[in-house]
Design a protein around this motif. Structure first.
Motif, mmCIF file in Angstrom:
data_model
loop_
_atom_site.group_PDB
_atom_site.id
_atom_site.type_symbol
_atom_site.label_atom_id
_atom_site.label_comp_id
_atom_site.label_asym_id
_atom_site.label_seq_id
_atom_site.Cartn_x
_atom_site.Cartn_y
_atom_site.Cartn_z
ATOM 1 N N PRO A 196 64.462 8.130 -29.800
ATOM 2 C CA PRO A 196 65.867 8.521 -29.887
ATOM 3 C C PRO A 196 66.667 8.160 -28.648
ATOM 4 O O PRO A 196 67.877 8.067 -28.700
ATOM 5 C CB PRO A 196 65.809 10.032 -30.083
ATOM 6 C CG PRO A 196 64.478 10.449 -29.580
ATOM 7 C CD PRO A 196 63.562 9.275 -29.749
ATOM 8 N N GLY A 197 66.013 7.915 -27.514
ATOM 9 C CA GLY A 197 66.738 7.615 -26.282
ATOM 10 C C GLY A 197 67.253 6.188 -26.236
ATOM 11 O O GLY A 197 68.232 5.891 -25.561
ATOM 12 N N ALA A 198 66.607 5.269 -26.939
ATOM 13 C CA ALA A 198 67.016 3.863 -26.891
ATOM 14 C C ALA A 198 68.196 3.637 -27.833
ATOM 15 O O ALA A 198 68.113 3.948 -29.008
ATOM 16 C CB ALA A 198 65.855 2.962 -27.290
ATOM 17 N N PRO A 199 69.295 3.116 -27.318
ATOM 18 C CA PRO A 199 70.446 2.866 -28.196
ATOM 19 C C PRO A 199 70.158 1.678 -29.110
ATOM 20 O O PRO A 199 69.522 0.713 -28.713
ATOM 21 C CB PRO A 199 71.588 2.556 -27.231
ATOM 22 C CG PRO A 199 70.914 2.043 -26.005
ATOM 23 C CD PRO A 199 69.580 2.753 -25.931
ATOM 24 N N SER A 200 70.608 1.787 -30.310
ATOM 25 C CA SER A 200 70.397 0.685 -31.247
ATOM 26 C C SER A 200 71.410 -0.415 -30.960
ATOM 27 O O SER A 200 72.513 -0.165 -30.497
ATOM 28 C CB SER A 200 70.539 1.181 -32.681
ATOM 29 O OG SER A 200 71.845 1.649 -32.886
ATOM 30 N N ARG A 201 71.042 -1.629 -31.254
ATOM 31 C CA ARG A 201 71.877 -2.794 -30.954
ATOM 32 C C ARG A 201 72.650 -3.260 -32.185
ATOM 33 O O ARG A 201 72.738 -4.443 -32.437
ATOM 34 C CB ARG A 201 70.998 -3.937 -30.459
ATOM 35 C CG ARG A 201 70.309 -3.665 -29.169
ATOM 36 C CD ARG A 201 71.186 -4.091 -28.069
ATOM 37 N NE ARG A 201 70.540 -3.833 -26.795
ATOM 38 C CZ ARG A 201 70.994 -4.263 -25.679
ATOM 39 N NH1 ARG A 201 72.077 -4.974 -25.658
ATOM 40 N NH2 ARG A 201 70.388 -3.993 -24.562
ATOM 41 N N THR A 202 73.179 -2.361 -32.952
ATOM 42 C CA THR A 202 73.960 -2.765 -34.117
ATOM 43 C C THR A 202 75.431 -2.729 -33.753
ATOM 44 O O THR A 202 75.955 -1.720 -33.299
ATOM 45 C CB THR A 202 73.706 -1.824 -35.308
ATOM 46 O OG1 THR A 202 74.028 -0.504 -34.910
ATOM 47 C CG2 THR A 202 72.264 -1.904 -35.757
ATOM 48 N N TYR A 203 76.067 -3.848 -33.917
ATOM 49 C CA TYR A 203 77.490 -3.952 -33.643
ATOM 50 C C TYR A 203 78.214 -4.124 -34.967
ATOM 51 O O TYR A 203 77.766 -4.833 -35.844
ATOM 52 C CB TYR A 203 77.789 -5.158 -32.751
ATOM 53 C CG TYR A 203 77.166 -5.053 -31.381
ATOM 54 C CD1 TYR A 203 76.101 -5.854 -31.039
ATOM 55 C CD2 TYR A 203 77.652 -4.152 -30.447
ATOM 56 C CE1 TYR A 203 75.515 -5.769 -29.790
ATOM 57 C CE2 TYR A 203 77.080 -4.059 -29.198
ATOM 58 C CZ TYR A 203 76.009 -4.873 -28.871
ATOM 59 O OH TYR A 203 75.441 -4.782 -27.643
ATOM 60 N N ASN A 204 79.330 -3.506 -35.081
ATOM 61 C CA ASN A 204 80.144 -3.649 -36.279
ATOM 62 C C ASN A 204 81.257 -4.653 -36.026
ATOM 63 O O ASN A 204 82.422 -4.382 -36.255
ATOM 64 C CB ASN A 204 80.723 -2.296 -36.703
ATOM 65 C CG ASN A 204 79.658 -1.379 -37.216
ATOM 66 O OD1 ASN A 204 78.639 -1.846 -37.710
ATOM 67 N ND2 ASN A 204 79.891 -0.090 -37.119
ATOM 68 N N ARG A 205 80.885 -5.810 -35.535
ATOM 69 C CA ARG A 205 81.870 -6.845 -35.259
ATOM 70 C C ARG A 205 82.196 -7.589 -36.534
ATOM 71 O O ARG A 205 81.336 -7.871 -37.348
ATOM 72 C CB ARG A 205 81.328 -7.833 -34.234
ATOM 73 C CG ARG A 205 81.236 -7.238 -32.849
ATOM 74 C CD ARG A 205 80.858 -8.279 -31.838
ATOM 75 N NE ARG A 205 81.811 -9.372 -31.869
ATOM 76 C CZ ARG A 205 81.513 -10.599 -31.499
ATOM 77 N NH1 ARG A 205 80.313 -10.891 -31.073
ATOM 78 N NH2 ARG A 205 82.424 -11.549 -31.550
ATOM 79 N N VAL A 206 83.434 -7.919 -36.667
ATOM 80 C CA VAL A 206 83.880 -8.712 -37.801
ATOM 81 C C VAL A 206 83.673 -10.174 -37.434
ATOM 82 O O VAL A 206 84.087 -10.608 -36.358
ATOM 83 C CB VAL A 206 85.367 -8.430 -38.099
ATOM 84 C CG1 VAL A 206 85.865 -9.295 -39.224
ATOM 85 C CG2 VAL A 206 85.573 -6.965 -38.395
ATOM 86 N N PRO A 207 83.024 -10.957 -38.304
ATOM 87 C CA PRO A 207 82.831 -12.368 -37.969
ATOM 88 C C PRO A 207 84.172 -13.093 -37.920
ATOM 89 O O PRO A 207 85.007 -12.934 -38.804
ATOM 90 C CB PRO A 207 81.950 -12.893 -39.092
ATOM 91 C CG PRO A 207 82.060 -11.912 -40.183
ATOM 92 C CD PRO A 207 82.436 -10.603 -39.567
#
Length: 154
Positions: free
Chosen positions: A48-59
């Motif tokens: 739970p301490g590691a932040p996930s690397r999911t970005y909600n960037r629009v292509p």
């Protein structure tokens, strides 16, 4: 016929038994991961301490000259200078859809104008007594006359 229905019953009961065995060996955990009861197939837990690397960037997409014209014609931008270097694909899709609607409206208007024009022309032709029936009869008479002339010459 009786052996076929017996075979169907046997296959159905076998399928139900296999389905029961599979469903009993798998259970759904709270995090919606499938886990085998005997513990051989477990999904590793994320810390739970590691932040996930999911970005909600629009292509983003660099628009071509034609796409820039569509963006301007659709009313999204006033001038070509206002268009940014990269635009989202959703913005391009929205502009294309807006242009499709505008073109559809234009085609509807042209169809209505064409229909009105043809009605007016048809009424003028009716006043001149140029109906399809009279034109067809004249054409048939001319063809018969040409056929008769051709028969005389032969």
């Amino acid at each position: 016929m009786g052996s076929l229905s017996g075979l169907r019953l046997a296959a159905g009961s076998c399928f139900r038994l296999c389905e029961r065995d599979v469903s009993s060996s798998l259970r759904l955990t709270r995090s919606s991961d499938l886990k085998r009861i005997n513990g051989f197939c477990t999904k590793p837990q994320e810390s739970p301490g590691a932040p996930s690397r999911t970005y909600n960037r629009v292509p983003l997409h660099k628009p071509t000259d034609w796409q820039k014209k569509i963006l301007i014609w659709s009313g999204r931008f006033k001038k070509e200078d206002e268009i940014p270097e990269t635009v989202s694909l959703e913005m391009l899709d929205a502009a294309k859809n807006k242009m499709r609607v505008k073109i559809s409206y234009l085609m509807i208007a042209l169809t209505v104008v064409g229909c009105i024009f043809m009605v007016i022309e048809g009424k003028k032709a009716a006043q001149r007594h140029e109906t399809l029936t009279s034109l067809n009869l004249e054409k048939k008479a001319r063809l018969k006359e040409e056929a008769a002339m051709k028969a005389k010459t032969e």
